[in-house]
Write a protein that holds these residues in place. Structure first.
Motif, PDB file in Angstrom:
ATOM      1  N   TYR A 242       0.954  -1.160   0.118  1.00  0.00           N
ATOM      2  CA  TYR A 242      -0.009   0.158  -0.107  1.00  0.00           C
ATOM      3  C   TYR A 242       0.950   1.353   0.019  1.00  0.00           C
ATOM      4  CZ  TYR A 242      -3.896  -2.932   0.914  1.00  0.00           C
ATOM      5  OH  TYR A 242      -5.197  -3.850   0.532  1.00  0.00           O
TER       6      TYR A 242
ATOM      7  N   GLY B 237       1.230   5.415  -0.326  1.00  0.00           N
ATOM      8  CA  GLY B 237       0.706   6.575  -0.126  1.00  0.00           C
ATOM      9  C   GLY B 237       1.374   7.817  -0.752  1.00  0.00           C
TER      10      GLY B 237
ATOM     11  N   LEU C  97      -4.074   6.625  -2.949  1.00  0.00           N
ATOM     12  CA  LEU C  97      -3.517   5.520  -2.605  1.00  0.00           C
ATOM     13  C   LEU C  97      -3.283   4.707  -3.657  1.00  0.00           C
ATOM     14  CD1 LEU C  97      -2.514   3.238  -0.130  1.00  0.00           C
ATOM     15  CD2 LEU C  97      -5.082   2.662  -0.502  1.00  0.00           C
TER      16      LEU C  97
ATOM     17  N   LEU D 219      -9.911   7.231  -1.537  1.00  0.00           N
ATOM     18  CA  LEU D 219      -8.620   7.995  -1.315  1.00  0.00           C
ATOM     19  C   LEU D 219      -8.187   8.673  -2.375  1.00  0.00           C
ATOM     20  CD1 LEU D 219      -7.019   5.533   1.211  1.00  0.00           C
ATOM     21  CD2 LEU D 219      -7.961   7.908   1.774  1.00  0.00           C
TER      22      LEU D 219
ATOM     23  N   ILE E 281      -1.795  11.775   1.338  1.00  0.00           N
ATOM     24  CA  ILE E 281      -1.414  10.815   2.351  1.00  0.00           C
ATOM     25  C   ILE E 281      -0.283  10.951   2.787  1.00  0.00           C
ATOM     26  CG2 ILE E 281      -1.292   8.341   3.078  1.00  0.00           C
ATOM     27  CD1 ILE E 281      -3.168   7.638   0.512  1.00  0.00           C
TER      28      ILE E 281
ATOM     29  N   CYS F 175       1.305   9.493   6.058  1.00  0.00           N
ATOM     30  CA  CYS F 175       1.804   8.478   6.772  1.00  0.00           C
ATOM     31  C   CYS F 175       0.673   7.219   6.887  1.00  0.00           C
ATOM     32  CB  CYS F 175       2.266   8.582   8.128  1.00  0.00           C
ATOM     33  SG  CYS F 175       1.419   9.238   9.238  1.00  0.00           S
ATOM     34  N   MET F 176       1.380   5.899   6.904  1.00  0.00           N
ATOM     35  CA  MET F 176       0.462   4.823   7.030  1.00  0.00           C
ATOM     36  C   MET F 176       1.084   3.928   8.254  1.00  0.00           C
ATOM     37  SD  MET F 176      -0.929   3.772   3.373  1.00  0.00           S
ATOM     38  CE  MET F 176       0.770   3.591   2.677  1.00  0.00           C
TER      39      MET F 176
ATOM     40  N   LEU G  98      -5.422  -1.267   9.046  1.00  0.00           N
ATOM     41  CA  LEU G  98      -4.614  -0.212   8.465  1.00  0.00           C
ATOM     42  C   LEU G  98      -4.857   1.394   8.696  1.00  0.00           C
ATOM     43  CD1 LEU G  98      -2.323   0.587   6.296  1.00  0.00           C
ATOM     44  CD2 LEU G  98      -4.257   0.386   4.569  1.00  0.00           C
ATOM     45  N   TRP G  99      -4.181   2.092   9.379  1.00  0.00           N
ATOM     46  CA  TRP G  99      -4.297   3.571   9.740  1.00  0.00           C
ATOM     47  C   TRP G  99      -3.739   4.381   8.437  1.00  0.00           C
ATOM     48  CZ3 TRP G  99      -7.129   5.059  13.988  1.00  0.00           C
ATOM     49  CH2 TRP G  99      -7.428   3.826  15.056  1.00  0.00           C
ATOM     50  N   VAL G 100      -4.517   5.080   7.804  1.00  0.00           N
ATOM     51  CA  VAL G 100      -3.839   6.048   6.957  1.00  0.00           C
ATOM     52  C   VAL G 100      -4.423   7.634   7.390  1.00  0.00           C
ATOM     53  CG1 VAL G 100      -4.300   6.855   4.396  1.00  0.00           C
ATOM     54  CG2 VAL G 100      -4.772   4.373   5.079  1.00  0.00           C
ATOM     55  N   CYS G 101      -3.053   8.115   7.523  1.00  0.00           N
ATOM     56  CA  CYS G 101      -3.042   9.569   7.925  1.00  0.00           C
ATOM     57  C   CYS G 101      -3.028  10.596   6.610  1.00  0.00           C
ATOM     58  CB  CYS G 101      -2.131   9.872   8.850  1.00  0.00           C
ATOM     59  SG  CYS G 101      -1.920  11.854   9.550  1.00  0.00           S
ATOM     60  N   THR G 102      -3.943  11.557   6.543  1.00  0.00           N
ATOM     61  CA  THR G 102      -3.917  12.412   5.413  1.00  0.00           C
ATOM     62  C   THR G 102      -3.925  13.726   5.826  1.00  0.00           C
ATOM     63  OG1 THR G 102      -6.564  12.625   5.440  1.00  0.00           O
ATOM     64  CG2 THR G 102      -5.710  10.505   4.350  1.00  0.00           C
TER      65      THR G 102
END
Length: 206
Positions: free
Chosen positions: A139, A141, A146, A165, A170, A172-173, A181-185
């Motif tokens: 994955y 970012g 994504l 997404l 993005i 960080c993940m 799964l954590w996705v910081c936007t």
């Protein structure tokens, strides 16, 4: 459709390439040809040459680029703009692959511990900020959303997550101990995804 080239596979099968996109496979017994199967090479036209290398991979030189067949199946090789009138190939003692083109000259492909994943698959090159391995895929970012690439780095995967997404930056993940799964936007909050398809969004307001 006429035969243009041929080569023997490691198991003795005669492989014959044609003026279209077919490779006919023959067993030869008692001076007779027995057709066993026909391979269709997608996205190519006019097979000029076929060559086996030491690991059993079959390379296919065509008027529309280079393809190859390995243990995982058929693949189109992305050589960027070197994709026209490929006439022949040579595999040298150092493991290099040399291709000739009547229009584009000579190309050498050498083994490297590094790989241009986006370029080899034919994906748009983007600014990459983060990458994790989750659910058997990579994955990635980016500033534009994504991207998901399979484990072998040969195929791009598009699904509901990539669509959701798309266009979001993005930063960080992270994969936690629950395999979420954590996705910081940037500007669109924090997303959490579970393996079963559930997802949650968090932001400063909530």
């Amino acid at each position: 459709e006429v035969f243009i080239c041929c080569a023997f596979a490691p198991d003795g099968t005669l492989m014959a390439g044609t003026s279209t996109n077919h490779i006919y496979c023959y067993d030869i017994m008692d001076h007779k040809f027995q057709q066993t199967k026909v391979i269709t090479c997608d996205e190519v036209d006019h097979i000029n040459n076929i060559n086996y290398i030491s690991d059993g991979t079959l390379f296919i030189s065509t008027d529309s680029g280079v393809s190859y067949i390995d243990n995982e199946g058929y693949h189109k090789l992305n050589n960027n703009e070197y994709n026209n009138s490929i006439d022949n190939m040579l595999y040298d003692y150092q493991g290099n692959l040399w291709f000739t083109s009547s229009r584009l000259g000579l190309l050498r492909l050498a083994k490297s511990p590094f790989k241009d994943v986006f370029g080899s698959i034919g994906m748009e090159r983007k600014v990459v900020n983060a990458i994790v391995f989750w659910q058997g895929n990579y994955y990635v970012g980016t500033d534009k959303g994504l991207d998901i690439v399979d484990k072998s780095c040969r195929r791009q995967i598009e699904n509901e997550m990539t669509a959701e997404l798309e266009g979001k930056r993005i930063r960080c993940m992270y994969v936690d101990e629950s395999d979420h799964l954590w996705v910081c936007t940037y500007g669109n909050g924090l997303m959490e995804y579970s393996r079963d398809g559930q997802n949650w969004t968090y932001n400063a307001i909530s």
